[in-house]
Design an enzyme around this catalytic site. Structure first.
Site, PDB file in Angstrom:
ATOM      1  N   HIS A 266       0.702  -1.026  -0.052  1.00  0.00           N
ATOM      2  CA  HIS A 266      -0.282   0.182  -0.093  1.00  0.00           C
ATOM      3  C   HIS A 266       0.951   1.167  -0.356  1.00  0.00           C
ATOM      4  CE1 HIS A 266      -3.593  -2.586   0.321  1.00  0.00           C
ATOM      5  NE2 HIS A 266      -3.041  -3.071   1.736  1.00  0.00           N
TER       6      HIS A 266
ATOM      7  N   ASP B 265      -4.807  -8.707  -3.097  1.00  0.00           N
ATOM      8  CA  ASP B 265      -5.074  -8.186  -1.300  1.00  0.00           C
ATOM      9  C   ASP B 265      -6.562  -9.086  -1.079  1.00  0.00           C
ATOM     10  OD1 ASP B 265      -4.628  -5.365   0.252  1.00  0.00           O
ATOM     11  OD2 ASP B 265      -5.886  -6.988   1.374  1.00  0.00           O
TER      12      ASP B 265
END
Lengths: 466, 466
Positions: free
Chosen positions: B275, B326
């Site tokens: 991220h 994810d």
């Protein structure tokens, strides 16, 4: 019914979206005009066709330039790094498209739309004339090809011939590719007269479109109401898509585009403002207040670098919005709705659905259901299309989701629509009917190969090494 | 080769991505370890398997929590309106997952990934223990189930057992669902020892993961280098995903998360910062400078309302980035890359690829190719996986795009990869090989139905009206 009437078609849907709940074992009869004649939840199945899975209304696609489907993926090089650079690529591309090409491209596009769950399309049609700007022997040739493509695919059509008069706010002449677009208000009226019979016979709708404030004179914008009159036809316009348009309108007229438009024309619930990307607080309130539908095209607005529409504020103000695939880099309703929602979540840095403007209940209470509810209801309003719900009198446009698809396994209630919108890219759409006729079954379109064959032939090129 | 060696497999690819160009009629031999042994463009085909279409490297998926696949679409109600609300839903959901469930969910996920063009996955694995936090009889039970699922699907695997020590920056204890995650540095080391033989035999990789600065003590972050040592194993960490993490880190330690991390650990090209959404100018330069890969998860970052990574600035600084799915609301590499690009275009209001940071040439010169180039190269670096290109010594992980697919008709040169990324949601991926073995052919996975059957059985629910 007399003995001469063809029989109605009857279906039993195991699960059907009715309002904000899933109804079980609903018997639906469709009349010969393709409209829902009756709905019953009592009584045992009596030989009508049973349909398993989750049945929902087909989704309207409020904004399309069908020929642009053939351009998808061709304008991603380093050259066209702005909307205006992309537009040059698009103009060069369309110069060589013949009526046969446009029909083949449109049919393929409409097949792809149907497979993804769109059941009707608003064609914002400005490719009227041959290259160089002459006239086809039949001046409505291109429009007839759109109708033919829609009939081949079996999609519902609302055809919006576009007024395109000049090249910019200063009254510039048309140049290059734009010469294929020339059309004034009276010209669109004549096209309606010319096409009305054939379109009505095919169950297709007609409406009006003004290309944009750049391309249509102030006078024409002022006169459109006189021509539309009491017809209740939809009126569509591209507006405020790019910041440059806002600057040019302010410079030329002392007002922002949406502000100027609402001051000059009686914009109301028959209107669809396409994009309306760059709007301020007053404009948001005014559009929400007048009942017009904003036609959002999220993948195109992203691909072209337009910007993000302020959806949260608009939805909280009770605004109406629907979706379109526009340049057709996407052909899927859920991809559009997903990107619409994700754009809001990214900039608000929260998960509040519709930017905080979602208000639905029941199985529409999740973000996916709330987005679809707008697309169904406001999309059909924007097209003047009697669909968007499986109800008596409405067109029998139904999409059936496979309950056993891995994206939907174990899903019930609101999670069905949420999973259709948000879980993966493999589509769970299994069957699609338009006007009671199956056009997609088992995930395949009934004319998929012949339509793809014509599309490949039109594209023509055999891939070569580069 | 001795007479006892099994024969190498040989393929002739009609069009194969070689560097930044399409090579024609490339003969590729794959050895028994699944690696490319030879590449030739001379000579006529001699009976090896001919593969039509556009052959490209398989895409690495650098960040996955496989069990979350079963949650996709279930957290879109009005309740979980922030990342932290979503996390509560996720914790409640995982409480009931058994090892059989996790294996079935993971296998289905990996089948979907392969069909979309991912050929290896980095499993950021923290679901170590039974509900309530005891121990399975085999403490590595869950990790073995991940390996089993990867073998069933036939996807490449790099398994990253996660260190998870506490509930927050203040050293809070683990609560609720988190008790299934408890693992310290030495525990991960023991898991590596326990699993090394079986994983190596299966061709799978191992690496290290620290859950986040919230969940791992300052001391452990400081010691990880000592344990990783000279192994060259990858080291992954979630960092700076939410603004709240940045605020908490500043309050607790007087530094931003990425800033603090780079000051405490020797972050270098073996590391993947997952991220890294909230980074300032100095952090961007530092990450780009140290060679670490940023693991971007665009659909999850959007779904959870994290925010937009400053891709343009980072790419212009020479930064490395790759993609992961994810939470698996998406299972497609091109959906991730498309959303990554669209997020940038929406906020920059321009069409400059990679936010202006694209620098590739040839058939990689468009936005699609440039994004894939990073995913291939930086993704394999992030996983320590010898793939991302069809070259001697690398794993034979190849994705074949159908040249006749409507998304690719008439496309050549850079437009092939641009169209794969940007044109529509129906995938043009026809065949996929991993280590020289076909796992997807004609658009179907070789074990699709049995895997889907186990997934449906695990989900268990028959849909009911709600």
């Amino acid at each position: 019914m007399s003995p001469m009437d063809p029989p109605r078609r009857a279906f039993r849907f195991e699960r059907l979206l009715a309002g904000d709940r899933w109804a079980r074992d609903v018997r639906v009869e469709v009349d010969t005009a393709g409209r829902i004649a009756s709905l019953r939840t009592d009584g045992a199945p009596d030989g009508c066709e049973t349909v398993t899975g989750w049945a929902v209304p087909g989704v309207p696609n409020v904004h399309s330039h069908s020929f642009q489907r053939a351009l998808a993926g061709l304008a991603e090089g380093r050259g066209p790094d702005s909307f205006w650079g992309w537009r040059e690529v698009m103009y060069a591309f369309l110069e060589r498209l013949t009526p046969d090409d446009v029909e083949a491209i449109s049919a393929q596009l409409y097949v792809e739309m149907l497979k993804a769950g769109f059941t009707c399309v608003g064609e914002f049609h400005y490719l009227h004339h041959p290259p160089g700007g002459g006239r086809y022997e039949d001046p409505a040739e291109m429009s007839r090809r759109i109708l033919a493509a829609a009939r081949t695919a079996g999609i519902g059509l609302v055809h919006l011939p576009v007024v395109y008069e000049r090249g910019g706010f200063g009254g510039e002449g048309l140049e290059g590719g734009q010469r294929r677009f020339r059309m004034d208000l009276e010209g669109v009226g004549r096209m309606h007269d010319e096409l009305a019979g054939d379109f009505a016979a095919a169950g297709a709708g007609l409406g009006w479109a003004l290309h944009s404030l750049r391309a249509v004179s102030e006078g024409s914008v002022g006169r459109v109401e006189e021509l539309v009159g009491g017809s209740q036809m939809p009126v569509h316009i591209h507006v405020a898509e790019q910041e440059r348009e806002v600057r040019e309108c302010l410079a030329a007229r002392g007002a922002r585009p949406v502000e100027w438009l609402l001051g000059r024309a009686p914009v109301d619930e028959r209107w669809c403002l396409v994009h309306a990307t760059h709007v301020n607080r007053e404009e948001i309130a005014a559009v929400a207040g007048c009942g017009a539908v904003v036609g959002l095209c999220p993948t195109t607005e992203a691909n072209l670098g337009d910007g993000l529409f302020p959806l949260g504020e608009f939805a909280r103000a009770g605004g109406r919005f629907a979706i379109g695939t526009d340049s057709h880099v996407s052909r899927s309703p859920v991809e559009e709705l997903r990107l619409l929602e994700y754009g809001q979540r990214l900039v608000t840095r929260s998960r509040a659905g519709l930017g905080g403007g979602g208000r639905e209940e029941g199985v529409l209470g999740g973000a996916g259901g709330a987005l679809l509810a707008h697309a169904w209801s406001d999309g059909c309003r924007a097209l003047g299309w009697e669909g968007g719900g499986v109800e008596i009198g409405k067109r029998a446009d139904v999409v059936v989701l496979d309950a056993g698809h891995p994206a939907l396994v174990g899903r019930e209630g609101a999670a069905v629509l949420d999973s259709w919108v948000f879980s993966g890219t493999e589509t769970p759409v299994r069957d699609v009917m338009v006007g009671g006729e199956w056009v997609v079954t088992g995930g395949r379109h009934v004319r998929e190969e012949v339509v793809a064959g014509a599309f490949r032939a039109s594209a023509g090129a055999t891939p070569t090494e580069s």
